[in-house]
Motif scaffolding. Structure first.
Motif, PDB file in Angstrom:
ATOM      1  N   GLU A  88       0.839  -1.205   0.000  1.00  0.00           N
ATOM      2  CA  GLU A  88       0.000   0.000   0.000  1.00  0.00           C
ATOM      3  C   GLU A  88       0.874   1.255   0.000  1.00  0.00           C
ATOM      4  O   GLU A  88       0.616   2.217  -0.743  1.00  0.00           O
ATOM      5  CB  GLU A  88      -0.923  -0.007   1.218  1.00  0.00           C
ATOM      6  N   ARG A  89       1.906   1.252   0.819  1.00  0.00           N
ATOM      7  CA  ARG A  89       2.802   2.409   0.868  1.00  0.00           C
ATOM      8  C   ARG A  89       3.529   2.604  -0.462  1.00  0.00           C
ATOM      9  O   ARG A  89       3.693   3.739  -0.929  1.00  0.00           O
ATOM     10  CB  ARG A  89       3.819   2.226   2.003  1.00  0.00           C
ATOM     11  N   ASP A  91       2.469   1.851  -3.427  1.00  0.00           N
ATOM     12  CA  ASP A  91       1.539   2.401  -4.415  1.00  0.00           C
ATOM     13  C   ASP A  91       1.279   3.882  -4.171  1.00  0.00           C
ATOM     14  O   ASP A  91       1.225   4.683  -5.116  1.00  0.00           O
ATOM     15  CB  ASP A  91       0.233   1.606  -4.401  1.00  0.00           C
ATOM     16  N   THR A 106       0.929   6.054   5.206  1.00  0.00           N
ATOM     17  CA  THR A 106       0.472   6.598   3.928  1.00  0.00           C
ATOM     18  C   THR A 106       0.161   8.094   4.004  1.00  0.00           C
ATOM     19  O   THR A 106       0.382   8.827   3.028  1.00  0.00           O
ATOM     20  CB  THR A 106      -0.766   5.840   3.428  1.00  0.00           C
TER      21      THR A 106
END
Length: 407
Positions: A300-301, A303, A375
């Protein structure tokens, strides 16, 4: 009397020192610095591992000297991991040793197997201990390309033909720090065949084995038939289980190399604190849901970071593994070099990154960006970079218009 001792003279000034000094000064002024420079996991160690540590610490018997090569249960747990994950069978008694992190193991094995003047083949750029562990031990290092492809294979052939003395060992590291390159089994087969043919040892650093973002997990070099005849592989608990400060790692593979490392370590340490070893057994033998969660977190990070950098006009490749992005310096700033650009990014955007020069001369022109903030902070970092780039006249893509909300 010389100004410096012999081994210290062979170590260049610490490239990261300038950026670290500027970072400390900025924080001293009260500035909010988003630090993406160090590969230091920010997630807590999973609770079941911490509980086992606390439980073991409560037993006074665990406070004594431990076993330098690792308690038997830990070596068996590492062998079990290799069997489950890579279908590689290891003898816990002769083919596994626990180390104080993979960095210590690499450095001590370099000391064990190196004679002054030996030639060692090391990818450039690479994690500093890969070359400096051998330089400290008295070897000479010959750089080879860092890409797991025909360029590296051709460079290996040239190195064997033209190096005097003939190289004795080769370092490989995939998923790579800092480049995030990932190797295939076909590549490992080529490397093992080459080493067997030329009589080379292979030291494989597999510290990022569980931090990958595609459907295919990174392989182990030891899964190649015959690899254990010439190779040893280093793994670590640091990234997989967010245990960086615990300093727990392993070497596995060729019994002769494991014996050499065992003998060196027997003179240098009594092994990791026993409760850390017992907690590491719990990590390896317990539920691996925490590993899946850590992998998803870094994906996730990744992306968020890559999308944000692209929106800022910075074309950075999306890494397939590791916890880093290897970013070419944008063209308008390329001529200033990685150290100056890192300091400029810190000054103008409040974002700290690692200059590529710190990983070898062929790292110049790049910076390493760590996925070590949440994030929200990564979005903050990329917005600040976008603002900085725009202020310097760098063309940045237009942000998408926000959808209108019906009243």
């Amino acid at each position: 009397m010389t100004d410096e001792f012999h081994r210290i003279r062979r170590l260049p000034p610490y490239v990261f020192a300038e950026v670290n000094k500027a970072k400390a000064a900025a924080r001293g002024r009260g500035e909010d610095i988003i630090d993406l420079g160090m590969g230091n996991p920010d997630s807590p160690t999973p609770p079941h591992i911490v509980r086992k540590l606390v439980e073991t610490v409560a037993d006074p018997r665990s406070h004594r000297y431990s076993v330098s090569r690792g308690i038997p249960g830990l070596r068996k747990a590492l062998a079990g991991y290799y069997d489950r994950r890579f279908q590689v069978k290891l003898d816990p008694e002769t083919e596994v040793i626990a180390t104080l992190g993979s960095k210590e193991g690499l450095a001590n094995l370099a000391a064990a197997i190196t004679s002054p003047g030996d030639t060692i083949l090391v990818p450039n750029p690479s994690y500093p201990i890969h070359q400096f562990g051998f330089i400290i031990a008295g070897a000479s290092v010959r750089s080879i390309p860092a890409t797991p492809d025909d360029d590296m294979l051709r460079a290996l052939e040239r190195a064997v033909r033209h190096s005097v003395p003939k190289p004795t060992a080769l370092i490989v590291n995939f998923p790579s720090n800092p480049t995030a390159y990932v190797a295939t089994m076909d590549f490992y087969r080529e490397i093992v065949a080459f080493a067997r043919r030329e009589g080379l040892w292979i030291l494989s650093d597999l510290a990022y084995a569980e931090i990958y973002f595609g459907d295919t997990p990174p392989p182990s070099l030891l899964a190649v038939p015959g690899a254990k005849d010439v190779a040893v592989e280093f793994t670590s608990m640091s990234k997989t289980y967010s245990m960086a400060g615990w300093r727990m790692g392993f070497a596995a593979g060729n019994p002769r190399l494991i014996t050499a490392l065992t003998r060196i370590k027997s003179y240098l340490d009594y092994g990791a604190f026993t409760p850390i070893q017992v907690a590491s057994v719990a990590a390896l033998n317990g539920s691996q849901d925490c590993v899946t969660e850590v992998r998803a977190l870094y994906k996730e990070r990744r992306d968020v970071l890559i999308r944000g950098l692209h929106a800022a006009g910075w074309d950075v490749p999306s890494p397939e593994g590791s916890m880093f992005a290897w970013a070419p310096i944008p063209e308008p700033f390329a001529g200033m070099g990685s150290v100056a650009f890192s300091k400029l990014l810190l000054d103008k955007a409040g974002v700290a990154v690692a200059p590529g020069l710190g990983f070898g001369e062929y790292g110049e022109g790049f910076v390493r960006i760590g996925l070590v903030e949440n994030t929200q902070r990564l979005r903050q970092a990329t917005r600040a970079i976008r603002t900085f780039f725009a202020s310097e006249g760098l063309r940045v893509p237009a942000l998408p218009a926000k959808p209108e909300v019906a009243s």
